[in-house]
Every structure is written in C-alpha cells, then in structure tokens.
Design a protein around this motif. Sequence first.
Motif, PDB file in Angstrom:
ATOM      1  N   LEU A   1       0.672  36.715 -17.947  1.00 26.32           N
ATOM      2  CA  LEU A   1       0.668  36.701 -16.481  1.00 26.32           C
ATOM      3  C   LEU A   1      -0.743  36.986 -15.962  1.00 26.32           C
ATOM      4  N   ILE A   2      -1.023  36.422 -14.813  1.00 31.00           N
ATOM      5  CA  ILE A   2      -2.316  36.661 -14.179  1.00 31.00           C
ATOM      6  C   ILE A   2      -2.069  37.003 -12.718  1.00 31.00           C
ATOM      7  N   ALA A   3      -2.862  37.921 -12.197  1.00 29.68           N
ATOM      8  CA  ALA A   3      -2.692  38.341 -10.808  1.00 29.68           C
ATOM      9  C   ALA A   3      -3.250  37.277  -9.866  1.00 29.68           C
ATOM     10  N   SER A   4      -2.548  37.081  -8.753  1.00 30.68           N
ATOM     11  CA  SER A   4      -2.952  36.062  -7.767  1.00 30.68           C
ATOM     12  C   SER A   4      -4.401  36.242  -7.324  1.00 30.68           C
ATOM     13  N   ASP A   5      -4.813  37.487  -7.140  1.00 38.51           N
ATOM     14  CA  ASP A   5      -6.175  37.710  -6.640  1.00 38.51           C
ATOM     15  C   ASP A   5      -7.220  37.573  -7.740  1.00 38.51           C
TER      16      ASP A   5
ATOM     17  N   ILE B   1      -6.783  34.823  -9.827  1.00 40.42           N
ATOM     18  CA  ILE B   1      -6.903  33.358  -9.837  1.00 40.42           C
ATOM     19  C   ILE B   1      -7.897  32.933  -8.761  1.00 40.42           C
ATOM     20  N   GLU B   2      -7.738  33.511  -7.583  1.00 42.61           N
ATOM     21  CA  GLU B   2      -8.638  33.198  -6.463  1.00 42.61           C
ATOM     22  C   GLU B   2     -10.051  33.625  -6.829  1.00 42.61           C
TER      23      GLU B   2
ATOM     24  N   ASN C   1      -7.947  29.241  -3.150  1.00 46.23           N
ATOM     25  CA  ASN C   1      -6.597  29.819  -3.132  1.00 46.23           C
ATOM     26  C   ASN C   1      -5.662  28.821  -3.800  1.00 46.23           C
ATOM     27  N   PHE C   2      -4.368  29.050  -3.727  1.00 49.05           N
ATOM     28  CA  PHE C   2      -3.447  28.095  -4.338  1.00 49.05           C
ATOM     29  C   PHE C   2      -2.149  28.067  -3.555  1.00 49.05           C
TER      30      PHE C   2
ATOM     31  N   TYR D   1      -6.626  27.335 -18.666  1.00 42.06           N
ATOM     32  CA  TYR D   1      -7.538  28.479 -18.651  1.00 42.06           C
ATOM     33  C   TYR D   1      -8.281  28.569 -19.968  1.00 42.06           C
TER      34      TYR D   1
ATOM     35  N   SER E   1      -1.505  31.132  -1.264  1.00 41.24           N
ATOM     36  CA  SER E   1      -1.520  32.423  -1.968  1.00 41.24           C
ATOM     37  C   SER E   1      -2.078  33.542  -1.093  1.00 41.24           C
TER      38      SER E   1
ATOM     39  N   GLU F   1      -0.270  37.264   0.138  1.00 48.11           N
ATOM     40  CA  GLU F   1      -0.918  38.574   0.040  1.00 48.11           C
ATOM     41  C   GLU F   1      -1.070  39.173   1.434  1.00 48.11           C
TER      42      GLU F   1
ATOM     43  N   PHE G   1       0.424  39.091  -6.354  1.00 47.35           N
ATOM     44  CA  PHE G   1       1.603  38.684  -7.113  1.00 47.35           C
ATOM     45  C   PHE G   1       1.175  38.147  -8.458  1.00 47.35           C
ATOM     46  N   MET G   2       2.127  38.176  -9.396  1.00 47.39           N
ATOM     47  CA  MET G   2       1.819  37.862 -10.784  1.00 47.39           C
ATOM     48  C   MET G   2       2.365  36.482 -11.142  1.00 47.39           C
ATOM     49  N   VAL G   3       1.499  35.663 -11.733  1.00 48.86           N
ATOM     50  CA  VAL G   3       1.814  34.268 -12.011  1.00 48.86           C
ATOM     51  C   VAL G   3       1.768  34.013 -13.512  1.00 48.86           C
ATOM     52  N   ASP G   4       2.749  33.292 -14.026  1.00 53.29           N
ATOM     53  CA  ASP G   4       2.714  32.850 -15.420  1.00 53.29           C
ATOM     54  C   ASP G   4       1.604  31.814 -15.563  1.00 53.29           C
TER      55      ASP G   4
ATOM     56  N   ARG H   1      -3.289  48.120 -13.886  1.00 51.51           N
ATOM     57  CA  ARG H   1      -2.484  46.905 -14.026  1.00 51.51           C
ATOM     58  C   ARG H   1      -1.680  47.016 -15.308  1.00 51.51           C
TER      59      ARG H   1
END
Lengths: 121, 121
Positions: free
Chosen positions: A12-16, A18-19, A36-37, A73, B15, B19, B37-40, B100
């Motif tokens: 898992l990766i945190a949304s912030d 990814i940004e 963003n996504f 990734y 995204s 947040e 939030f956590m993303v696969d 985390r």
Amino acid sequence: MSDVARENHGDLIASDRIEGTTVYNRQGERLGHISNFMVDKRSGQVRYAVLSFGGFLGIGNDHYPLPWSMLSYDTDKGGYVVDLARDILDQAPRHLPEERPDYDDAYGRSVFHYYGLIYPW
Amino acid sequence: MSDVARENHGDLIASDRIEGTTVYNRQGERLGHISNFMVDKRSGQVRYAVLSFGGFLGIGNDHYPLPWSMLSYDTDKGGYVVDLARDILDQAPRHLPEERPDYDDAYGRSVFHYYGLIYPW
C-alpha cells in the motif's frame, strides 16, 4: 510467510506520497510529476493519475490524465515509469491546472483511446 | 443518456479533494477529517481512508485507518458518513500522525476485524 502474505505486505502507498512523485518514461527521461489522481467514488478504484508536465517551476504547466494501468512503480528510481515517448504528449488530452474536466464517458474514452487502451467502463 | 453513462458521469473525485474532507457519523456528529488514504500500488484500489480525530487544531490527534467500504459520500453534508458511534473509536486501531503502520496482513486483519468486517485479501 506465505506468497499471499508476501504479496500484500507493504503493498500500500499513501495518497499524499503518490502526489508529487516523479514520472519517468522507459528512456529514463523525467516527464514530470503526479499532481493528483482521480478515484471512483463508489468503488474506490483509482482511474487516472494526473501528470503535471511542461512549464517552468510548475508555472504554465499542463495536466495530463493517464490511465492508472499505464504506471508502474520503480523502486530503484523512486518514481513511476510509463511507456511513453515525450512527443506522444504533444497531442495528448490535457487541461490547465486550475481546470478539472468532467471525466464523463466521452472524455474517458478519448483519453484511453489516445493511449491505445480499451476504455473498460 | 444511458444508465451506464449516467452512472459514470461525474463519478470520480480528485485525491486532493478526498484529503481534508470532513467525516460525520450517522448521528450527524463530526468525527474528524480524512488526512490521507492508502492505495494498493498494483491494482490502484483504495483500501483505507485515514481518519484524523481528536486533539486540538490538529495537534495531538490520532490517525484511524478505516476500511474504504465503510465510507459513503453525502452530497448534502459535503462530507463522508460512516456508521460509527464516537466511543467505538476509543479502542480502535490508531497511530500517531508521524507514524505509518506497515499495513501488513496482520494489521489489515486487525483493522477489518475491529469494525466487524471480513478482510478480503
């Protein structure tokens, strides 16, 4: 640890996180970063990463929605890699940072079609 | 417009709009806001929204991972609603903002189990 457990661990990766992540192409060129996504509200499925590309110090850059499946990734690079020559972006669907497209079916199809992908919804 | 088109239209959210969104419970109490939030990584599926709750002006608050399926968006309220009495959070899995968790299988199971949900992975 089972294979399943190994597959899930740390997956898992945190949304912030990814940004802001850098996006490279397969030639190793830095294309830009993820601004963003876009997430499907109901299912929670990420559909597009929005690539910020061009301009200078983030001013005058354009935002390019990329189907999420295009990104992988690369832990060595610490960034996402897409199979995308820079000049492909010349004609790609884009919008200004302060604009947000509707992301309706027609728009989604045009984005997927541009990158040679089937629009799955 | 077909039903499918209607269903998809405007069904995406950015995204950075997720947040910071306020989270309410069914009693209308403000529980806090979504910090991230956590993303696969591979599938792009959102697994957890992280609720920031407690503390004062964001200082000393705790972060509570909530399975994404617990949240529904309420357009009238302009926020997410979860079926969660405040005191349920007293014993809920949480971490400090600067921490985390690993989000391995054991952790995921403990979170889902706490909220009476089956861990689906």
